[in-house]
Design a protein around this motif. Structure first.
Motif, short mmCIF file in Angstrom:
data_model
loop_
_atom_site.label_atom_id
_atom_site.label_comp_id
_atom_site.label_asym_id
_atom_site.label_seq_id
_atom_site.Cartn_x
_atom_site.Cartn_y
_atom_site.Cartn_z
N LYS A 79 2.82 2.07 -0.84
CA LYS A 79 2.51 3.46 -0.49
C LYS A 79 3.80 4.25 -0.27
CE LYS A 79 -0.34 6.15 2.75
NZ LYS A 79 0.65 6.78 3.65
N ASN B 128 5.09 7.42 -2.44
CA ASN B 128 5.38 8.72 -1.82
C ASN B 128 6.81 9.17 -2.06
OD1 ASN B 128 2.78 8.89 -0.83
ND2 ASN B 128 3.29 8.07 1.19
N THR C 20 -5.25 1.27 6.77
CA THR C 20 -4.09 1.21 5.87
C THR C 20 -4.53 0.95 4.43
OG1 THR C 20 -2.78 0.29 7.69
CG2 THR C 20 -1.86 0.11 5.47
N ASN D 99 -6.13 4.26 3.20
CA ASN D 99 -5.10 5.29 3.00
C ASN D 99 -4.24 5.00 1.77
OD1 ASN D 99 -5.99 6.63 5.27
ND2 ASN D 99 -4.49 5.69 6.63
N THR D 100 -3.96 3.72 1.53
CA THR D 100 -3.16 3.37 0.36
C THR D 100 -3.91 3.64 -0.92
OG1 THR D 100 -2.00 1.65 1.62
CG2 THR D 100 -1.91 1.50 -0.79
N ALA E 146 -3.94 7.35 -1.51
CA ALA E 146 -2.66 7.85 -1.99
C ALA E 146 -2.52 7.64 -3.49
CB ALA E 146 -1.52 7.17 -1.24
#
Length: 311
Positions: A17, A21, A41, A44-45, A48
């Protein structure tokens, strides 16, 4: 293409991640995630990657960890609902570890609209080849991760070469005996050997353990290219390894060696720069972050090679 297999622990997810980013994760790298926990996590990963319009492979039948149990726990209902929505995204490809349930599982995926181009199978047991053949019946679109072994010769189309490259020792202090060793040249020869990509478990290794432990020694594993563009791995190990006390000082002993070595090597990945900053500040990020940074370095470095930025 490079398909690193990660076990979905927090720091492994954060590694990819953070590289994403920072815009330094090559689009020639498609991570394969075997989720071991249903966590924010993980959600969210995946989010992303979908927001960045980047492919990521999520194994739908994980074999290790507590993911399946977590998914049934009412406390995780919020994350489960978010994950369900994400799994419908085209960029979250369907990874399948081939077993006797694979033909039925793949049939269900197809009924729900999945194409074979969106399914990646991992066939690592020779006794599962028959299930792979039943599920895909000669399809030329499905990509299949297979070990580099004669037993898998029957799988010929869209093969991805898999080998665990990390020579894991029983104890961290054992790396002192062989501090610099060959890691891999699959990135050079996979196409010549008839594969469409290559895969490994990075500097973490295939072995999975549910719980950690306090090590006697701290080791940092850093890959680098030699003059033949083959990957080697250098192990930096702490010096005071008689007991489990003072891991911060042990880390500092190891990272000082890394920084001194890099004065000649001049590696400049985000992770290496972070290691150098930590050393200068004499701070201790914790062993999980050490592993995360080593993984980040490997992925950024191999991405540079695949993008033609390593001469």
């Amino acid at each position: 293409m490079y398909y690193p297999i990660l076990r979905g622990r927090q720091n492994e997810l954060l590694a990819i991640k953070e590289l994403l980013n920072a815009s330094v994760l090559s689009d020639k790298i498609i991570p394969i995630i075997e989720p071991v926990k249903l966590s924010p996590t993980l959600v969210n990963t995946l989010t992303a990657f979908t927001e960045a319009n980047r492919d990521l492979i999520l194994i739908r039948n994980p074999k290790v960890g507590s993911f399946n149990v977590d998914a049934k726990n009412s406390k995780n209902a919020q994350y489960k609902e978010k994950l369900k929505k994400i799994l419908d995204e085209k960029k979250v490809l369907r990874g399948v570890i081939v077993d006797k349930a694979t033909p039925e599982r793949v049939s269900n995926m197809r009924q729900k609209g999945a194409t074979d181009e969106e399914i990646i199978s991992l066939c690592t047991n020779p006794d599962s080849i028959k299930f792979h053949e039943e599920a895909f019946s000669g399809s030329s679109d499905v990509r299949t991760v297979v070990p580099y072994a004669p037993a898998f010769r029957r799988i010929r189309k869209n093969r991805i070469l898999l080998e665990d490259k990390f020579n894991k020792r029983n104890r961290n202090q054992d790396y002192v005996d062989d501090p610099d060793e060959f890691f891999s040249n699959d990135h050079i020869y996979f196409e010549d050997d008839g594969y469409v990509g290559f895969s490994d478990y990075s500097i973490i290794g295939q072995e999975y353990s549910e719980s950690g432990f306090a090590p006697y020694a701290v080791a940092i594993h850093i890959v680098y290219f030699d003059k033949f563009q083959e990957l080697r791995v250098r192990h930096f190990v702490s010096e005071d390894n008689d007991d489990i006390s003072d891991p911060a000082n042990k880390f500092y002993q190891a990272v000082k060696q890394l920084v001194e070595w890099n004065k000649t090597m001049r590696l400049d990945t985000i992770a290496i720069k972070t290691f150098e900053k930590i050393c200068e500040e004499q701070s201790y990020p914790g062993l999980g972050v050490v592993k995360k940074l080593s993984l980040m370095h490997h992925l950024e470095l191999i991405g540079r090679f695949l993008d033609g930025d390593v001469k």
